[in-house]
Enzyme design. Structure first.
Site, mmCIF file in Angstrom:
data_model
loop_
_atom_site.group_PDB
_atom_site.id
_atom_site.type_symbol
_atom_site.label_atom_id
_atom_site.label_comp_id
_atom_site.label_asym_id
_atom_site.label_seq_id
_atom_site.Cartn_x
_atom_site.Cartn_y
_atom_site.Cartn_z
ATOM 1 N N SER A 268 0.747 -1.265 0.159
ATOM 2 C CA SER A 268 -0.092 0.013 -0.003
ATOM 3 C C SER A 268 0.831 1.222 -0.043
ATOM 4 C CB SER A 268 -1.014 -0.147 1.356
ATOM 5 O OG SER A 268 -1.923 0.962 1.003
ATOM 6 N N ASP B 279 -8.893 -3.173 -6.984
ATOM 7 C CA ASP B 279 -8.266 -2.916 -5.745
ATOM 8 C C ASP B 279 -8.980 -1.519 -5.510
ATOM 9 O OD1 ASP B 279 -7.148 -1.590 -3.467
ATOM 10 O OD2 ASP B 279 -5.013 -2.534 -3.908
ATOM 11 N N HIS C 116 -7.107 -5.637 -1.378
ATOM 12 C CA HIS C 116 -5.849 -4.953 -1.096
ATOM 13 C C HIS C 116 -4.964 -5.479 -0.318
ATOM 14 C CE1 HIS C 116 -3.910 -0.869 -0.790
ATOM 15 N NE2 HIS C 116 -4.022 -1.334 0.465
#
Length: 545
Positions: free
Chosen positions: A213, A433, A462
């Site tokens: 991320s 995502d 994710h």
């Protein structure tokens, strides 16, 4: 892009800073004598848990201002799972995202989730970035900022908009008052420079890095600053580095809106369990009707419209949350029972002191990393337009980021992270995502010459590696084992099938069939419980914003 209150379940304690550990047999280089940024290497002390008995902890001092390495120093909290194999491939630094995510628990998770023979060849090193968790100073700009019930997110009236703006401005003022000396030194570039101090303190000529991320952006920035210090780098769920951060949030609103609609369609497919309608449009109308009702009468005096969105946002990040969220939805709509909803909010959306720290670092980094609009008319115009297409989370996200409109420190200029001096970087991404839309991975793939992109086709989760997709995990393990990368041509270099959607839970809570009100605090709704496939470090309120 945001990270939430219940980010990490495991808690580890940082040790103290003493002398350098032995480097015998590691192939590492000792920290450079006279390096003003490194006063001593980390002194590792055992802090093992039942799950990770070999975990070690330490702390490390770094300069507050890397332009003044002999000036004031701050402390980073570190963990590691040391290598056990005769072959040693160096440190593998890991980061869970954020900004603001604590990485100390991630070291144990990664070391145990990788194939044993691969993990055994690395020192897996987690760290709390500056301002986070057990690092010192730890930021908390405005205690109680997320106390329920907050004003409704969408500005239905000028008074409602003013209340939310005042709340955002108060948070920015609290940051200036409590941490004004630190804020000019918060940001991704400073965090990346901290990583290089960690490298030098560990005595490593080069590092390996694995980031999820926001951690993908941190990794890309580190690689830009120190390209010849990168040995291997794997980046999962990729931030678009060309759109930090205002534009990224507007794109994320649309993507998370699509994931929420996917959840509602899943509920409709299981109407025999949840009894909320077999048409996705009917289920969607019921969900927004629930939100409207909670605006007028918060469940348990705790869950209003904003808190409802916070509780359901994790479903946009990982479909493992869908069964529980469907149960609390059905319990409220079908039975008028708000108890399960309150419990779900407490577990998945409520912000405690650790969450306040996370959010404080989040704002301190993103508001300083890049310029944000200062004219509120721009925020109003853009978010109204996106809300029309994606009403699930747009205004909630706008207020989450709104302190940046009032931020007390001048913004930096984002780096151009394009790079042709790296070994092959491995990128891993699902096509749908919601938190980091696919275009981010495609962009970074283009900017990092020689990078390889592995795609989970049709997936919407994710953080896709080490979560049950064997195909993705094979690519990650092969890369960390010996640098093997797929060699496709154009677009994605390899493709993996997505994980199937979950099945409804056995209870099917809250239906008109009278199956009860779903898992409460005593039957599976306890804080820290996770559905299958959701690791203990998972980001539950959103991972990058």
């Amino acid at each position: 892009m945001r990270i939430g209150a219940a980010v990490l379940c495991a808690v580890v304690t940082a040790g103290t800073l003493m002398a350098s550990p032995s480097l015998a047999g590691t192939g590492a280089a000792p920290a450079r004598a006279g390096d003003p940024a490194v006063t001593a290497g980390p002194a590792w002390k055992g802090c093992g848990t039942d799950d990770h008995p070999t975990l070690q902890c330490a702390s490390l001092e770094v300069p507050l201002d890397h332009e003044r390495p002999r000036g004031r120093r701050i402390t980073l909290a570190l963990t590691r799972v040391p290598h056990t194999a005769r072959t040693y491939q160096g440190p593998l630094l890991v980061n869970p995202g954020g900004p603001g995510g604590s990485g100390r628990a991630l070291a144990g998770f990664v070391a145990s989730a990788l194939p044993e023979r691969v993990a055994a060849e690395y020192d897996v090193v987690g760290f709390d970035p500056r301002g986070v968790g057990a690092s010192r100073p730890a930021l908390n700009c405005r205690p109680g900022h997320f106390a329920p019930v907050r004003p409704a997110p969408w500005p239905a009236t000028p008074a409602a908009e003013a209340a939310n703006r005042e709340r955002a401005a108060a948070f920015a003022s609290g940051c200036a008052r409590r941490h004004g000396d630190v804020l000019p030194h918060m940001g991704t570039v400073s965090a990346a420079r901290d990583m290089d101090v960690i490298r030098r303190a560990l005595g490593a000529r080069r590092i390996n890095y694995f980031g999820y991320s926001y951690g993908t952006y941190l990794g890309a920035v580190y690689a830009k600053l120190h390209p010849h210090r990168v040995r291997r780098m794997a980046l999962d769920s990729v931030v678009d580095p060309t759109r930090v951060w205002y534009d990224s949030n507007l794109l994320q609103d649309r993507a998370l809106g699509s994931r929420h609609r996917a959840f509602l369609a899943w509920v409709a497919r299981h109407d025999e369990v949840y009894r909320l309608g077999g048409d996705p449009a009917e289920v969607e109308a019921a969900w927004y009707g629930m939100r409207e009702a909670l605006t007028e009468r918060p469940a348990g005096g705790t869950v209003g419209a904003g808190e409802l969105e916070d509780a359901f946002l994790p479903g946009g990040y990982h479909h493992g949350h869908w069964p529980r969220l469907a149960e609390v939805f059905a319990a409220y709509v079908n039975d008028g029972d708000g108890g399960p909803l309150v419990a779900a909010y407490r577990d998945l959306g409520a912000v405690d002191a650790a969450g306040e720290n996370t959010y404080s670092v989040y704002t301190a980094v993103q508001c300083h990393d890049a310029a944000w609009p200062r004219d509120w008319r721009r925020w109003r115009r853009d978010n109204r337009a996106v809300h029309e297409a994606a009403p699930f989370i747009t205004w909630n996200n706008a207020w989450y980021n709104a302190p940046c409109a009032f931020w007390p420190t001048a913004p930096l200029e984002p780096l151009d992270v394009s790079n042709d001096a790296l070994p092959p970087v491995l990128l891993l991404q699902s096509t749908h995502d919601g938190a980091t839309p696919f275009r981010g991975a495609a962009t970074l793939h283009r900017l990092l010459r020689g990078s390889r992109l592995v795609v989970e086709d049709g997936g919407g989760n994710h953080g896709v590696t080490l979560r049950g997709n064997a195909c993705l995990d094979r690519h990650l393990a092969a890369y960390l084992a010996d640098g093997t990368v797929p060699r496709g041509t154009g677009g994605a270099d390899a493709r993996c099938a997505r994980l199937p959607d979950p099945e409804p839970s056995a209870s099917g809570a809250g239906t008109r069939a009278g199956t009860g009100s779903g898992p409460g605090p005593e039957t599976g709704g306890r804080p820290g419980t996770r559905p299958p496939g959701v690791p203990p470090w998972t980001i539950t309120r959103a991972s990058v914003r």
